[in-house]
Design a protein around this motif. Structure first.
Motif, PDB file in Angstrom:
ATOM      1  N   PHE A   6       0.849  -1.188   0.000  1.00  9.39           N
ATOM      2  CA  PHE A   6       0.000   0.000   0.000  1.00  9.39           C
ATOM      3  C   PHE A   6       0.886   1.240   0.000  1.00  9.39           C
ATOM      4  O   PHE A   6       1.989   1.229   0.560  1.00  9.39           O
ATOM      5  N   LEU A   7       0.395   2.304  -0.608  1.00  4.58           N
ATOM      6  CA  LEU A   7       1.141   3.545  -0.664  1.00  4.58           C
ATOM      7  C   LEU A   7       0.147   4.701  -0.721  1.00  4.58           C
ATOM      8  O   LEU A   7      -0.727   4.733  -1.593  1.00  4.58           O
ATOM      9  N   SER A   8       0.269   5.616   0.223  1.00  5.06           N
ATOM     10  CA  SER A   8      -0.579   6.800   0.238  1.00  5.06           C
ATOM     11  C   SER A   8       0.330   8.017   0.245  1.00  5.06           C
ATOM     12  O   SER A   8       1.136   8.172   1.166  1.00  5.06           O
ATOM     13  N   ILE A   9       0.232   8.848  -0.779  1.00  2.00           N
ATOM     14  CA  ILE A   9       1.137   9.985  -0.893  1.00  2.00           C
ATOM     15  C   ILE A   9       0.366  11.240  -1.265  1.00  2.00           C
ATOM     16  O   ILE A   9      -0.802  11.176  -1.685  1.00  2.00           O
ATOM     17  N   GLN A  10       1.031  12.363  -1.138  1.00  2.00           N
ATOM     18  CA  GLN A  10       0.432  13.635  -1.514  1.00  2.00           C
ATOM     19  C   GLN A  10       0.682  13.913  -2.999  1.00  2.00           C
ATOM     20  O   GLN A  10       1.692  13.469  -3.571  1.00  2.00           O
ATOM     21  N   GLU A  11      -0.233  14.628  -3.593  1.00  2.00           N
ATOM     22  CA  GLU A  11      -0.069  15.051  -4.980  1.00  2.00           C
ATOM     23  C   GLU A  11       1.262  15.769  -5.155  1.00  2.00           C
ATOM     24  O   GLU A  11       1.642  16.599  -4.327  1.00  2.00           O
ATOM     25  N   GLY A  12       1.967  15.436  -6.234  1.00  2.00           N
ATOM     26  CA  GLY A  12       3.239  16.079  -6.519  1.00  2.00           C
ATOM     27  C   GLY A  12       4.453  15.269  -6.078  1.00  2.00           C
ATOM     28  O   GLY A  12       5.572  15.556  -6.516  1.00  2.00           O
ATOM     29  N   GLU A  13       4.243  14.297  -5.218  1.00  2.00           N
ATOM     30  CA  GLU A  13       5.366  13.462  -4.759  1.00  2.00           C
ATOM     31  C   GLU A  13       5.733  12.426  -5.822  1.00  2.00           C
ATOM     32  O   GLU A  13       4.946  12.105  -6.711  1.00  2.00           O
TER      33      GLU A  13
END
Lengths: 114, 111
Positions: free
Chosen positions: B10-17
Motif C-alpha cells: 500500500f502507498l498513500s502519498i500527496q499530490e506532486g510526490e
C-alpha cells in the motif's frame, strides 16, 4: 470498437446456489480467459478457452466450470456456492491468448455470496 | 510455481510526490507487463517490457526491467490523484495461456 462486456455487473447469491457469468469478447478475439480477484489472493487464473476448447485450467475445485461458444462468447458457472466464492470475476479476451497479442479485460462481475 | 512479489503493498502519498513500486519474480521473465486497475474496472495494460535493462517511459511513468529479467520497477513522477489505483505486474502467457499476476500495489494520491 466495443470492449469486453461482462454481465451481470453485480450479483448476490445465497450459499448453495449456483451462478452463471457471461463474457462477450472483443469482436475477432478467439481467446477468453477468466480470473478471480479477491483482496487476500489477488488475481488467480481460472481457465482459458480458445475456439471452444479449454487449453488450461487453474487450481480451483470442480465447482468452477466454463465453456465457450462458437461466437467466442464464454460463460463460467459456479455450483454450490460458498461464502469464499465472493469475489470480482474478470474475463480477458485476446486474439490468440499468446504473449504477442494484448489481452483486454472486462469490468468484471462482482459476486457476493451470503 | 512462479511467484511475483510487489512492494510496497500500500502507498498513500500527496499530490506532486514521486514514488517507485517494485515487482520481483522467483524466476526469469520472458517479458513483463504492468497494468493499472481503477476501482470498479478491469486491469488496463500500461506497458510491456521485453529486454533486460530496458527502460520505457509513458508520460510521467517510467518502467525499468532488470538486467537479469527477474525484477522490474515503476516510477511515477509528480503523482496526481488520477494515478490512484491498483498497480499490477504480470508475466504474460508463454505456452500456458494464463497470466501470472503480482500481489499488487494499491496507490492512493491525495489532492
Amino acid at each position: 470498437k466495443a470492449g469486453v462486456t461482462q454481465t451481470p455487473r453485480y450479483l448476490i447469491k445465497t450459499r448453495g446456489q449456483q451462478v452463471t457469468l457471461s463474457c462477450s469478447p472483443i469482436s475477432g478475439h478467439r481467446s477468453v480467459s477468466w480470473y478471480q480477484q479477491t483482496p487476500g489472493q489477488g488475481l488467480q487464473f481460472l481457465f482459458e478457452y480458445f475456439s471452444e476448447t479449454q487449453r488450461n485450467k487453474g487450481n480451483f475445485p470442480g465447482r468452477f466450470s466454463g465453456r465457450q461458444f462458437s461466437n467466442s462468447r464464454s460463460e463460467m458457472n459456479v455450483s454450490t456456492l460458498e461464502l469464499g466464492d465472493s469475489a470480482l470475476y474478470l474475463c480477458a479476451s485476446s486474439l490468440y491468448g499468446d504473449p504477442d497479442t494484448e489481452a483486454f479485460f472486462g469490468q468484471g462481475t462482482r459476486l457476493t455470496v451470503v | 510455481t512462479q511467484l511475483l512479489e510487489q512492494s510496497p503493498q500500500f502507498l498513500s502519498i500527496q499530490e506532486g510526490e514521486n514514488l517507485t513500486v517494485y515487482c520481483n519474480s522467483s524466476s526469469v521473465f520472458s517479458s513483463l507487463q504492468w497494468y493499472r486497475q481503477e476501482p470498479g474496472e478491469g486491469p488496463v495494460l500500461l506497458v510491456t517490457v521485453v529486454t533486460g535493462g530496458e527502460v520505457k517511459k509513458l508520460k510521467r511513468l517510467t518502467f525499468q526491467f532488470g538486467d537479469a529479467r527477474k525484477d522490474s520497477s515503476l516510477h511515477i513522477t509528480a503523482a496526481q490523484p488520477g494515478d490512484t489505483g491498483l498497480y499490477l505486474c504480470a508475466d504474460p502467457p508463454s505456452g500456458t495461456y494464463k497470466y501470472i499476476f503480482g500481489t499488487g500495489t494499491r496507490l492512493k494520491v491525495l489532492a
